[in-house]
Design a protein around this motif. Structure first.
Motif, short mmCIF file in Angstrom:
data_model
loop_
_atom_site.label_atom_id
_atom_site.label_comp_id
_atom_site.label_asym_id
_atom_site.label_seq_id
_atom_site.Cartn_x
_atom_site.Cartn_y
_atom_site.Cartn_z
N HIS A 79 16.34 -13.08 17.53
CA HIS A 79 15.97 -11.90 16.74
C HIS A 79 14.48 -11.66 16.88
O HIS A 79 13.66 -12.50 16.47
N LEU A 80 14.13 -10.51 17.45
CA LEU A 80 12.72 -10.19 17.62
C LEU A 80 12.02 -10.13 16.27
O LEU A 80 12.60 -9.69 15.26
N ILE A 81 10.79 -10.59 16.24
CA ILE A 81 9.98 -10.55 15.01
C ILE A 81 9.19 -9.25 15.04
O ILE A 81 8.35 -9.04 15.92
N PRO A 82 9.46 -8.33 14.10
CA PRO A 82 8.83 -7.00 14.16
C PRO A 82 7.39 -7.03 13.69
O PRO A 82 6.95 -7.97 13.01
N ASN A 83 6.65 -5.99 14.06
CA ASN A 83 5.32 -5.79 13.50
C ASN A 83 5.43 -5.44 12.02
O ASN A 83 6.45 -4.92 11.57
N THR A 84 4.38 -5.73 11.29
CA THR A 84 4.33 -5.33 9.88
C THR A 84 3.84 -3.90 9.78
O THR A 84 2.80 -3.55 10.35
N GLN A 85 4.61 -3.06 9.08
CA GLN A 85 4.22 -1.65 8.95
C GLN A 85 3.45 -1.44 7.65
O GLN A 85 3.87 -1.89 6.57
N VAL A 86 2.31 -0.79 7.78
CA VAL A 86 1.42 -0.54 6.64
C VAL A 86 0.97 0.91 6.68
O VAL A 86 0.59 1.42 7.74
N ARG A 87 1.05 1.59 5.54
CA ARG A 87 0.53 2.96 5.43
C ARG A 87 -0.93 2.90 5.01
O ARG A 87 -1.28 2.27 4.02
N LEU A 88 -1.77 3.59 5.78
CA LEU A 88 -3.21 3.59 5.51
C LEU A 88 -3.67 4.99 5.16
O LEU A 88 -3.51 5.92 5.95
N ARG A 89 -4.26 5.13 3.97
CA ARG A 89 -4.84 6.41 3.54
C ARG A 89 -6.33 6.39 3.85
O ARG A 89 -7.05 5.51 3.38
N LEU A 90 -6.78 7.35 4.64
CA LEU A 90 -8.18 7.37 5.04
C LEU A 90 -9.11 7.55 3.84
O LEU A 90 -10.21 6.99 3.81
N SER A 91 -8.67 8.31 2.86
CA SER A 91 -9.49 8.49 1.66
C SER A 91 -9.65 7.16 0.93
O SER A 91 -10.70 6.88 0.34
N ARG A 92 -8.61 6.32 1.00
CA ARG A 92 -8.67 5.03 0.34
C ARG A 92 -9.65 4.10 1.06
O ARG A 92 -10.35 3.30 0.43
N VAL A 93 -9.70 4.22 2.39
CA VAL A 93 -10.65 3.42 3.16
C VAL A 93 -12.07 3.73 2.70
O VAL A 93 -12.86 2.83 2.39
N ASN A 94 -12.40 5.00 2.64
CA ASN A 94 -13.76 5.40 2.27
C ASN A 94 -14.08 5.03 0.82
O ASN A 94 -15.21 4.66 0.49
N LYS A 95 -13.06 5.10 -0.04
CA LYS A 95 -13.30 4.80 -1.45
C LYS A 95 -13.56 3.31 -1.67
O LYS A 95 -14.50 2.93 -2.38
N LEU A 96 -12.75 2.47 -1.03
CA LEU A 96 -12.92 1.02 -1.24
C LEU A 96 -14.18 0.49 -0.55
O LEU A 96 -14.82 -0.43 -1.06
N ILE A 97 -14.51 1.05 0.59
CA ILE A 97 -15.71 0.58 1.29
C ILE A 97 -16.97 1.13 0.66
O ILE A 97 -18.03 0.49 0.68
#
Length: 808
Positions: free
Chosen positions: A411-429
């Motif tokens: 059974h192939l081990i899949p990649n982990t899927q993550v949703r990234l909000r660009l606004s959240r990137v700028n806010k947290l950084i």
């Protein structure tokens, strides 16, 4: 984790110095703890160059010495006296220049100095190989065959480059960086430059036998082992590894063992994928079963220890089910590669981290393999590492591929899927980075953008990044690579005032004193807050201050303890009944009582107990029973460690102590020290004297902040003066100290009694104190006149207030 910078540069070519690379890694979260130079030859042959012997004549005053002139690339040749029998004009030689520090093969290092030998000046040394640490021969000078110009560094001619060893404090979440290639990937993201995996394309062209019989692999627990690959090799010649491979392993602190084992270790530290080599002839039935161990199964590991396995352990077994290795942890004694091995089955697998972690902890086995497996390895590095090891074994052990690769990956081990909000990137950084820079960072981190919508991306995170499973994790990775130092401080972040120091952390202060007491031989105990009311109550006289338990299950545990004393005495009794008679104990705990107003009170206490011998018996001294002063000394050291001055004293009023002292700080009785009442000892059936100390920990913590003051070291010396005082038996040392401190407040730094005498040579009812006084002026050196004036004032007050007679 240890990284060789030279090795790292084979995977990530860079011209940056090691120190700059270390700073980059530290900034991204891979903290570099040290950078150490590693030299192939001690000293690196600094100051040693190639030269040409221009002339060679017999020394006029010594038959066995030659007088030579040698060109070392300078305008003026050097005159060197040489004792080697083979030195001759025209030779290319190795020359140590003046100031060079040589490290010979045997003996101590020595420095080359300009000198006179039998009256002739000598400006260097023509070297034999043992004199510069390159070999054992001392038959004559080294004669080279080279066209390199005179003055060329000898290290360059011999290929003796130095290496820098990088020590990284790897945190548990950074399993992706637990190898040289893992660090190279980190630098790839930081510098936006490519990292290179070792070339394994040659594996596909390795010849296969016409009739191949391989080792069968059966996965019986796919959850514990999602992927298992293996390769059978024959014609293996087990022996020492070549020098380059041994040098690589030694650079990171590993000892070479044999070419087969060294290759598995090399690939582990290069790619982060652990491998294991089995002697294929020891695999019964020609089959491997990856299964859980049988409960109670006995297994002898490579270190010769027999271990009892459980069903929690995953093992690599043969066709009969007999374990050959603890999966991902340690190999077995009988299945490993030895000097007579000719057929090797090379294992490369991916094991579930939790399974390896449980086995490693249960059997107390920590190996380089388990370190990586229990944190999480890359399931897609399995074949790459196997191919790399196979090619190396072909090179260094003459191996041949005996069968195709076996790769069980149901059974192939899949990649982990993550949703990234660009606004959240700028806010947290805290500032806007920009889409292109984010794309660049994600690409360097092997994180793929699978879908894009307005302001939001769907990412695919590779399985080897085990710590990246959420949006916040991705943003943290982006910030690491972007650089914490690149996040600008906003104007409103500035402060125009100096913040006061916070109150000290109670746990830190407590640990400080715990370490101090443990270092003095005390053992920490933890006792029950519930105890027996019988310890504190006289017959038919209930103690109104006891905090009683309404629904107690046992008469022995029916009240909350009003003191820690009895809890510790129970521990003392338990040990005495088992012939452990010499005890030093301490406990941090709470005491409880009922106040007159009906409210319950609790107080934090530090309690100490001492009984039996103060120290162990040795051939130098007999056993001595512990005394009041032994325990009081430990208490005073604890108070001093907290920054408190020498306390005052008064007789203790503790209800369960038969005499002793209360130690006063700021005129408050903060500590009680003394002998436990014989009545209480008898009540608890403790058969030998016990000393006890009780410190008001709440008060000490509350006042601790005031003692956190840094004082300048004294610039001027202290002076000691002694007095012998004859006083009445009723006069205490505390009275004398109080008189001295009131009399001389400026110069008197400390007062101490170092002898007490009461005997036939004194009048009845008298005793003699021998007292020392330490005097010091922080502004100047004390003169004899100033010291005498202070001592005269002290003598007058001792005579006046204590009726003291000064003994001459």
């Amino acid at each position: 984790m240890t990284i060789s910078f030279d090795w790292l540069k084979t995977l990530f070519p860079t011209s940056l110095p090691a120190a700059e690379v270390g700073a980059l890694l530290t900034g991204s979260g891979l903290e570099v703890e040290s950078l150490d130079e590693l030299e192939s030859v001690p000293g690196g042959l600094r100051g040693v160059v190639l030269g040409t012997v221009l002339t060679c004549e017999r020394h006029p005053d010594a038959d066995k010495l030659s007088l030579t002139t040698v060109s070392v690339g300078d305008a003026t040749p050097r005159q060197i006296v040489c004792g080697a029998p083979n030195v001759a004009a025209g030779q290319r030689v190795v020359v140590a220049l003046e100031g060079a520090l040589l490290h010979p093969t045997t003996g101590e290092p020595f420095k080359i100095k300009k000198s006179k030998i039998r009256g002739a000046a000598s400006e260097g040394m023509i070297c034999a190989e043992d004199e510069i640490g390159l070999g054992q021969s001392h038959a004559g000078v080294m004669v080279l065959d080279t066209n390199l110009p005179d003055g060329t560094p000898a290290a360059e001619y011999f290929g003796l480059g130095s290496d820098t060893i990088i020590e990284i404090g790897l945190t548990p979440n950074r399993a992706d960086a637990a190898s040289h290639y893992g660090v190279a990937r980190e630098l790839r993201a930081l510098l936006n430059q490519p990292a290179h995996l070792p070339d394994t394309s040659g594996f596909a062209s390795l010849p296969l036998p016409t009739s191949a019989s391989t080792i069968r692999v059966m996965l019986e627990d796919e959850q514990a082992c999602p992927r298992y690959a293996g390769l059978l090799l024959d014609s293996v010649k087990v022996g020492p590894s070549p020098e380059w491979l041994q040098r690589r392993l030694r650079s990171i602190g590993l000892s070479p063992i044999s070419n087969v084992v060294d290759v598995t270790n090399f690939v582990l530290h290069e790619l982060g994928q652990p491998l294991h080599a089995f002697d294929a002839d020891q695999i019964a039935g020609g089959s491997i079963r990856v299964k859980r161990a049988d409960a109670g199964e006995k297994f002898v590991t490579l270190d010769g220890v027999e271990r009892t396995l459980s069903v929690e352990d995953l093992v690599i077994a043969d066709a009969n089910g007999a374990a050959m290795a603890l999966a991902g942890v340690f190999g077995g004694k009988t299945s490993g590669v030895g000097e007579h091995t000719t057929r090797v089955f090379l294992e490369s697998a991916y094991f579930a981290p939790a399974v390896v972690r449980r086995t490693s902890q249960a059997h107390g086995l920590k190996t380089d393999a388990s370190f990586r497996f229990e944190r999480g390895t890359d399931p897609y590095m399995v074949l790459k590492a196997l191919h790399r090891a196979a090619l190396l074994l072909v090179e260094v052990a003459g191996a041949r591929v005996a069968a195709p690769v076996v790769d069980e990956f149901p059974h192939l081990i899949p990649n982990t899927q993550v949703r990234l909000r660009l606004s959240r990137v700028n806010k947290l950084i805290g500032q806007e980075i920009g889409e292109e820079r984010i794309r660049q960072i994600l690409n360097g981190l092997d994180i793929k953008i699978e879908q894009e919508s307005v302001g939001e991306w769907l990412l695919a995170v590779p399985p080897y990044k085990v710590d990246v499973t959420r949006e916040a994790d991705v943003i943290e990775d982006i910030l690491r690579i972007y650089g914490y130092n690149n996040v600008a401080l906003r104007p409103h972040n500035a402060a125009s005032f100096l913040s006061p120091f916070p109150n000290p952390d109670p746990e830190v202060v407590r640990q400080k004193i715990a370490d101090l007491l443990s270092g003095q031989g005390f053992s920490e105990i933890l006792t029950n807050s519930l105890t027996n009311s019988h310890y504190f109550e006289k017959a038919d006289a209930p103690d109104a201050t006891l905090v009683r338990v309404l629904n107690y299950n046992s008469q022995d545990l029916n009240v909350l303890r009003p003191t820690l004393l009895t809890s510790g005495l129970e521990v003392v009794r338990h040990n005495l009944n088992r012939r452990q008679r010499d005890l030093k104990l301490y406990e941090f705990g709470k005491a409880y009582h009922l106040a007159e107003n009906g409210k319950y009170k609790e107080k934090n206490i530090l309690a100490l107990w001492m009984t039996g011998a103060a120290s162990a018996e040795t051939w130098q001294q007999a056993t001595q029973k512990s005394t009041f002063h032994d325990l009081a000394g430990a208490v005073q050291q604890a108070l001093a460690a907290l920054g408190y001055p020498q306390p005052g004293t008064q007789p203790t009023q503790h209800p369960y102590l038969a005499g002793g002292l209360a130690l006063l700080l700021q005129n408050q009785p903060v500590v009680n020290v003394g002998a436990v009442s014989p009545t209480l000892l008898k009540r608890l059936d403790v058969g030998q004297p016990v000393w006890y100390a009780e410190l008001d920990w709440d008060w000490l913590l509350k006042k601790y902040k005031a003692s956190l003051i840094a004082r300048e070291l004294p610039k001027f010396p202290e002076v000691r003066r002694d007095l012998s005082l004859v006083v009445d038996q009723s006069v205490t040392f505390e009275q004398l100290r109080t008189i001295a401190q009131r009399t001389e407040k400026k110069l008197l730094q400390a007062i101490n009694v170092f002898d007490v005498y009461a005997g036939d040579r004194l009048e009845t009812g008298k005793k003699s104190y021998s007292v020392s006084f330490l005097l010091q002026d922080p502004t100047q050196t004390l003169t004899d006149q100033a010291i005498d004036q202070v001592m005269q004032r002290l003598i007058q007050q001792f005579e006046k207030q204590a009726g003291a007679l000064i003994r001459k």
